[in-house]
Design an enzyme around this catalytic site. Structure first.
Site, PDB file in Angstrom:
ATOM      1  N   GLY A  18       7.020  92.410 -16.187  1.00 40.85           N
ATOM      2  CA  GLY A  18       5.744  92.510 -15.489  1.00 40.85           C
ATOM      3  C   GLY A  18       5.018  93.780 -15.865  1.00 40.85           C
ATOM      4  O   GLY A  18       5.239  94.354 -16.927  1.00 40.85           O
ATOM      5  N   HIS A  19       4.143  94.238 -14.969  1.00 38.10           N
ATOM      6  CA  HIS A  19       3.295  95.399 -15.247  1.00 38.10           C
ATOM      7  C   HIS A  19       3.826  96.713 -14.694  1.00 38.10           C
ATOM      8  O   HIS A  19       3.275  97.763 -14.968  1.00 38.10           O
ATOM      9  CB  HIS A  19       1.883  95.164 -14.701  1.00 38.10           C
ATOM     10  CG  HIS A  19       1.126  94.122 -15.443  1.00 38.10           C
ATOM     11  ND1 HIS A  19       0.606  94.329 -16.688  1.00 38.10           N
ATOM     12  CD2 HIS A  19       0.839  92.839 -15.124  1.00 38.10           C
ATOM     13  CE1 HIS A  19       0.022  93.231 -17.107  1.00 38.10           C
ATOM     14  NE2 HIS A  19       0.145  92.302 -16.177  1.00 38.10           N
ATOM     15  N   GLY A  20       4.857  96.706 -13.869  1.00 41.04           N
ATOM     16  CA  GLY A  20       5.354  97.939 -13.268  1.00 41.04           C
ATOM     17  C   GLY A  20       4.606  98.260 -11.996  1.00 41.04           C
ATOM     18  O   GLY A  20       4.052  97.392 -11.336  1.00 41.04           O
ATOM     19  N   ASN A  50       4.426  98.712 -18.109  1.00 42.45           N
ATOM     20  CA  ASN A  50       4.287 100.081 -17.615  1.00 42.45           C
ATOM     21  C   ASN A  50       5.385 100.346 -16.599  1.00 42.45           C
ATOM     22  O   ASN A  50       5.937  99.422 -16.011  1.00 42.45           O
ATOM     23  CB  ASN A  50       2.917 100.275 -16.955  1.00 42.45           C
ATOM     24  CG  ASN A  50       1.798 100.006 -17.917  1.00 42.45           C
ATOM     25  OD1 ASN A  50       1.596 100.736 -18.875  1.00 42.45           O
ATOM     26  ND2 ASN A  50       1.062  98.930 -17.693  1.00 42.45           N
TER      27      ASN A  50
END
Length: 175
Positions: A18-20, A50
């Site tokens: 995912g994106h963090g 991230n």
């Protein structure tokens, strides 16, 4: 976390893929409430884009990000483990190309470990108009897993002021 987030506590979370975890994007509006008193603790990221990110648009704003603690974090194969981006512009289209007005201060990274898929594991791209202040790195160890033998993770730093203590790798040279 968006504008106006305050007194946020995130603990014992696993992310990935995912994106963090991101604070922002912030600064799209001139009169925008700030983000403050955020704790992210005992979090594990696996194969995220991230890890610990703060992102603000490069335009005038009265907003802020302050008093943020990232503590006991593990990042496994994260593309951008530690990132402050005050020139945020997804897709790089119609970017404001101004100096970010968001004031970023008192951001603490403590006991952070892991691996980066990018050579640049720590990136502080702060505003010329409002340099980041009070960044603290304590016991941070990030290694680069994407390169050949002997390649180490690096850090880039623009318009950021702070201190490092304990063992910190990669070395951050504050400007």
């Amino acid at each position: 976390m968006g504008p106006g987030a305050r007194n946020v506590w995130i603990e014992r979370v696993a992310c990935g893929p995912g994106h963090g975890i991101s604070i922002g994007s912030l600064g799209w509006k001139f009169q925008e409430p700030g983000v403050q008193n955020v704790t992210v603790k005992r979090v594990h990221f696996t194969e995220t884009t991230n890890g610990l990110r703060i992102k603000t648009w490069a335009r005038r704003s009265l907003g802020f990000v302050r008093n943020v603690l990232f503590h006991h974090v593990v990042l496994d194969g994260v593309k951008n483990p530690i990132l402050i981006d005050q020139n945020y512009c997804p897709g790089r289209r119609n970017c404001p190309r101004q100096a970010s007005g968001i004031k970023v201060s008192d951001i603490r990274y403590k006991s952070i470990r892991g691996t980066s898929r990018s050579k640049v594991a720590v990136r502080f791209e702060c505003s010329k108009a409002n340099p980041c202040a009070g960044i603290t790195m304590h016991d941070v160890k990030l290694t680069y897993v994407g390169g050949g033998r002997g390649e180490e993770a690096t850090a880039t730093c623009a318009n950021a002021r702070g201190t490092s203590s304990g063992f910190v790798m990669p070395v951050v040279r504050y400007l």
